[in-house]
Design a protein around this motif. Structure first.
Motif, PDB file in Angstrom:
ATOM      1  N   PHE A 248      67.909   8.190 -78.716  1.00  0.00           N
ATOM      2  CA  PHE A 248      67.469   7.511 -77.618  1.00  0.00           C
ATOM      3  C   PHE A 248      66.076   6.868 -77.908  1.00  0.00           C
ATOM      4  O   PHE A 248      65.916   5.896 -77.049  1.00  0.00           O
TER       5      PHE A 248
ATOM      6  N   GLU B 210      66.180   2.885 -76.959  1.00  0.00           N
ATOM      7  CA  GLU B 210      66.095   2.847 -75.423  1.00  0.00           C
ATOM      8  C   GLU B 210      65.044   3.089 -74.941  1.00  0.00           C
ATOM      9  O   GLU B 210      64.570   2.463 -74.042  1.00  0.00           O
TER      10      GLU B 210
ATOM     11  N   ASP C  83      62.708   0.142 -75.674  1.00  0.00           N
ATOM     12  CA  ASP C  83      63.232  -0.883 -74.642  1.00  0.00           C
ATOM     13  C   ASP C  83      62.680  -0.789 -73.217  1.00  0.00           C
ATOM     14  O   ASP C  83      61.972  -1.623 -72.809  1.00  0.00           O
TER      15      ASP C  83
END
Ligand code: GDP
Length: 120
Positions: free
Chosen positions: A59, A62, A65
């Motif tokens: 992750f 992610e 981001d």
């Protein structure tokens, strides 16, 4: 217990929802003081460095981001046993598993978008 200082971040989803005040109130009600605070957008480079320990996790992209997707509030919290107290007030990483009344139970949207970060 001794007086400690710990680092906290109000994450982009919580800033977007307009719950900065509510989160700070929870820290202050628990006896923690806001020793320093700054609203800012974290750069990708700084964010990748900050979360370097998670670099190999699936992750990671992610997470970076999300944490760079909008303004965050960086804070130093001070008080007796601040590190442990902050962890208790935040609740578990996954908001679905966080104890009722904790910040993540109230304002977390998912395990990634869990409203606050706490160091220590
Ligand atoms: P914390 O100390 O409770 O914040 O938890 P960790 O140190 O294990 O993870 C750091 C951060 O990575 C968490 O606060 C989440 O924002 C993110 N994170 C952890 N697990 C996941 C996951 O399974 N998916 C995603 N998207 N983010 C995650």
């Amino acid at each position: 217990m001794s007086k400690e200082v710990t680092f906290s971040i109000i994450k982009p989803n919580a800033v977007k929802k307009g719950v900065i005040g509510n989160i700070i109130e929870q820290f202050e009600n628990a006896g923690l003081k806001i020793a320093a605070a700054k609203l800012t957008v974290i750069s990708r480079k700084k964010c990748e460095e900050f979360y370097a320990e998670h670099k190999e996790r699936p992750f990671f992209g992610e997470l970076v981001d999300f944490m760079t997707s909008g303004p965050v509030v960086l804070m130093a919290l001070s008080g007796e046993g601040a590190v442990l107290k902050n962890r208790e007030i935040m609740g578990a990483t996954d908001p679905k598993k966080a104890a009722p009344g904790t910040i993540r139970a109230k304002h977390g949207d998912s395990v990634g978008e869990n409203a606050v970060h706490g160091s220590g």
